[in-house]
Design an enzyme around this catalytic site. Sequence first.
Site, PDB file in Angstrom:
ATOM      1  N   ASP A   3       0.817  -1.204   0.000  1.00 34.60           N
ATOM      2  CA  ASP A   3       0.000   0.000   0.000  1.00 34.60           C
ATOM      3  C   ASP A   3       0.856   1.260   0.000  1.00 34.60           C
ATOM      4  O   ASP A   3       2.081   1.197   0.193  1.00 34.60           O
ATOM      5  CB  ASP A   3      -0.900   0.017   1.240  1.00 34.60           C
ATOM      6  CG  ASP A   3      -1.943  -1.089   1.226  1.00 34.60           C
ATOM      7  OD1 ASP A   3      -2.313  -1.544   0.130  1.00 34.60           O
ATOM      8  OD2 ASP A   3      -2.385  -1.492   2.323  1.00 34.60           O
ATOM      9  N   TYR A  24       6.029  -9.830   6.871  1.00 32.82           N
ATOM     10  CA  TYR A  24       5.958  -8.391   7.146  1.00 32.82           C
ATOM     11  C   TYR A  24       6.419  -8.132   8.576  1.00 32.82           C
ATOM     12  O   TYR A  24       6.221  -8.969   9.468  1.00 32.82           O
ATOM     13  CB  TYR A  24       4.524  -7.874   7.001  1.00 32.82           C
ATOM     14  CG  TYR A  24       4.080  -7.605   5.587  1.00 32.82           C
ATOM     15  CD1 TYR A  24       4.234  -6.340   5.015  1.00 32.82           C
ATOM     16  CD2 TYR A  24       3.488  -8.610   4.819  1.00 32.82           C
ATOM     17  CE1 TYR A  24       3.812  -6.085   3.719  1.00 32.82           C
ATOM     18  CE2 TYR A  24       3.067  -8.365   3.521  1.00 32.82           C
ATOM     19  CZ  TYR A  24       3.233  -7.098   2.985  1.00 32.82           C
ATOM     20  OH  TYR A  24       2.817  -6.844   1.700  1.00 32.82           O
TER      21      TYR A  24
END
Length: 257
Positions: free
Chosen positions: A51, A111
Amino acid sequence: MRYYIRLSYNGSAFSGWQIQPDGITVQGCLQKALSLVSGEDVAVTGAGRTDAGVNAVNYVAHFDVEEPLPLRPEDLEYKINAILGKEIIVHEVAPVSDDLHARFSAVSREYKYFLHRKKDPFMGHFSWYCKYGLDVDAMNEAAAFLKGTYDFSCFEKKGGNNKTSVCTVLESGWRSYTPSHVKELGYPAADGDYLVFTVRADRFLRNMVRAIVGSLVDVGRGKRDPEWLRSLIGSGSRSDAGESVPGHALFLSDIEY
């Protein structure tokens, strides 16, 4: 002929990985650079979308060209990096077999989300200042409920266009760490001032990690108990989960093939 490319980028300058009609993206910048170097109209396929504002280290992509590039790998890397802006660095470019796919050949992605619990003027760019008191044990108890294969639509932002919201989470947990400026400069800090959340899964949904972290922080603040996360995964919707935390502290940190 197919080439593998490994790169890292600072997401603050981009509207995410994927090309968009408006906005600068990592994919767009990389395609322009590779097209200039190769003399062909190059399309780049990445391991996954990040994002706006989200960072990546050792991100993997691939691209195809009609003819082998007449450059040594180190010369190719040099030319690409000379064209790209300072927010992106290419670490490696190498020819690979045509069946290696940056996205579909990946078996897991990892992540990391960084936060600091005490005001620190040196951490703001890549860590979120979470000024609330946090029960890390409760956060880890809740994080353990994420592991397994579930429908994670409760953490998915609308518009992801996924065929399924089912993911398999392989690793999930918080730990304390010590940033380099604390180690090298003697910056005053206490154990637990800096936390990192690590989550590894076969795939991720749009905004999933940031929503997970926001939900775990709600548990850490005492707004929810750890068992709430289990019930949320089982039957909750996005409106039931916690708020998404800021993207600047999130890193795509590893991709396994």
